[in-house]
Scaffold this motif. Structure first.
Motif, short mmCIF file in Angstrom:
data_model
loop_
_atom_site.label_atom_id
_atom_site.label_comp_id
_atom_site.label_asym_id
_atom_site.label_seq_id
_atom_site.Cartn_x
_atom_site.Cartn_y
_atom_site.Cartn_z
N GLY A 64 0.81 -1.21 0.00
CA GLY A 64 0.00 0.00 0.00
C GLY A 64 0.84 1.26 0.00
N SER A 65 0.36 2.27 -0.72
CA SER A 65 1.06 3.54 -0.84
C SER A 65 0.21 4.67 -0.29
N ALA A 66 0.89 5.69 0.22
CA ALA A 66 0.22 6.92 0.66
C ALA A 66 1.15 8.09 0.33
N ALA A 67 0.56 9.24 0.08
CA ALA A 67 1.32 10.38 -0.41
C ALA A 67 2.19 11.00 0.68
N PHE A 68 3.45 11.25 0.34
CA PHE A 68 4.41 11.92 1.21
C PHE A 68 4.61 13.32 0.64
N VAL A 69 3.79 14.25 1.10
CA VAL A 69 3.79 15.59 0.50
C VAL A 69 3.20 16.58 1.49
N ALA A 70 3.65 17.83 1.44
CA ALA A 70 3.15 18.86 2.33
C ALA A 70 1.67 19.12 2.07
N LEU A 71 0.94 19.43 3.13
CA LEU A 71 -0.51 19.62 3.03
C LEU A 71 -0.88 20.63 1.96
N GLN A 72 -0.16 21.74 1.90
CA GLN A 72 -0.51 22.79 0.95
C GLN A 72 -0.25 22.39 -0.50
N THR A 84 -7.23 4.91 -1.71
CA THR A 84 -7.47 3.71 -2.52
C THR A 84 -6.44 2.63 -2.26
N SER A 85 -5.19 3.02 -2.07
CA SER A 85 -4.12 2.04 -1.98
C SER A 85 -3.95 1.51 -0.55
N LYS A 86 -3.31 2.26 0.31
CA LYS A 86 -2.96 1.69 1.61
C LYS A 86 -4.17 1.49 2.52
N LEU A 87 -5.13 2.42 2.49
CA LEU A 87 -6.28 2.30 3.38
C LEU A 87 -7.29 1.27 2.87
N MET A 88 -7.99 1.58 1.79
CA MET A 88 -9.03 0.69 1.30
C MET A 88 -8.45 -0.60 0.72
N GLY A 89 -7.25 -0.55 0.19
CA GLY A 89 -6.64 -1.77 -0.33
C GLY A 89 -6.50 -2.83 0.74
N GLN A 90 -6.04 -2.42 1.92
CA GLN A 90 -5.86 -3.40 3.00
C GLN A 90 -7.19 -3.78 3.65
N ILE A 91 -8.11 -2.82 3.73
CA ILE A 91 -9.44 -3.15 4.26
C ILE A 91 -10.12 -4.17 3.36
N PRO A 103 -10.37 -21.05 10.96
CA PRO A 103 -10.55 -20.76 12.39
C PRO A 103 -9.19 -20.66 13.09
N ASN A 104 -9.09 -19.70 14.00
CA ASN A 104 -7.85 -19.38 14.73
C ASN A 104 -6.79 -18.74 13.83
N GLY A 105 -7.18 -18.36 12.61
CA GLY A 105 -6.26 -17.68 11.72
C GLY A 105 -6.14 -16.20 12.07
N VAL A 106 -5.21 -15.52 11.39
CA VAL A 106 -4.94 -14.11 11.70
C VAL A 106 -4.73 -13.31 10.42
N ALA A 107 -5.27 -12.10 10.43
CA ALA A 107 -5.00 -11.12 9.38
C ALA A 107 -4.11 -10.03 9.96
N VAL A 108 -3.04 -9.72 9.27
CA VAL A 108 -2.08 -8.71 9.74
C VAL A 108 -1.99 -7.61 8.68
N ILE A 109 -2.26 -6.38 9.08
CA ILE A 109 -2.16 -5.25 8.17
C ILE A 109 -1.04 -4.33 8.64
N THR A 110 -0.62 -3.43 7.75
CA THR A 110 0.50 -2.55 8.05
C THR A 110 0.06 -1.10 8.12
#
Length: 204
Positions: A64-72, A84-91, A103-110
């Motif tokens: 997943g990717s997210a923008a590394f940029v100043a707010l302005q 779309t990528s890091k948030l909803m992609g992992q959801i 059963p007893n399995g695990v989902a791991v997100i970053t």
């Protein structure tokens, strides 16, 4: 355990897949170019992937990717990418993977430590990481039959910091970071964040 590792060609994902194999787990290493492939920015590719793979004991996302940029300077496209990528992609990965999680399995997100210690130009990253933690906390309440969900919040990884021209010495390398994912998979925690040893926020 039979474990899907998404983002297995990335710095963290590759180290995670290698560590799981060393511990004797069966690893299905997945990326946009693997066979079968998954592109979490394309929601339709996710259920198609799980139909091919079948039941698993763990789903681990280091993608997943997210923008590394100043707010302005943020553009609509960068905001949408982060969502779309890091948030909803992992959801969507968890949502569509859950029927295939044994059963007893695990989902791991970053997520990432910027949810707790933001820096300039990280408003989108911090927002996504914090949102993913909220999702994990609430989604855990809907999991049944011993299934778990865990979010790992890695700090900067030394290899990535070096690529960005930053001093890598304060940060753990990918192999050290991968140990947090192993703890998430082999532990019993659910709905709560896991941090790389020695890199938890000071106020926790």
């Amino acid at each position: 355990m039979r474990i899907v590792v998404l983002g297995a060609t990335g710095t963290i994902g590759k180290a995670v897949a290698e560590l799981f194999r060393e511990k004797g787990h069966e690893v299905i290493a997945v990326s946009r170019s693997s066979e079968p492939a998954v592109d979490i920015e394309n929601p339709a590719s996710i259920p198609a992937f799980f139909e091919q793979v079948g039941e698993v004991d763990a789903i681990v996302s280091a993608a997943g990717s997210a923008a590394f940029v100043a707010l302005q300077d943020l553009t609509e496209e960068q905001i949408q990418l982060s969502l779309t990528s890091k948030l909803m992609g992992q959801i969507n990965l968890v949502r569509h993977g859950l029927p295939k999680l044994r059963p007893n399995g695990v989902a791991v997100i970053t997520g990432g430590f910027l949810a707790y210690a933001p820096a300039p130009q990280t408003s989108m990253i911090a927002m996504v990481n914090a949102g993913l933690e909220g999702f994990a906390k609430a989604a855990a309440l809907d999991f049944t039959e011993g299934r778990r969900i865990v979010i790992v919040h890695p700090p900067w990884v030394a290899e990535t910091a070096e690529q960005l021209g930053m001093d890598p010495t304060p940060w753990p390398n990918a192999a050290k970071t991968a140990e947090a994912y192993l703890a998430a998979v082999e532990g019993s925690q659910t709905g709560k964040p896991i941090f790389v040893e020695g890199y938890a926020p000071a106020d926790l």
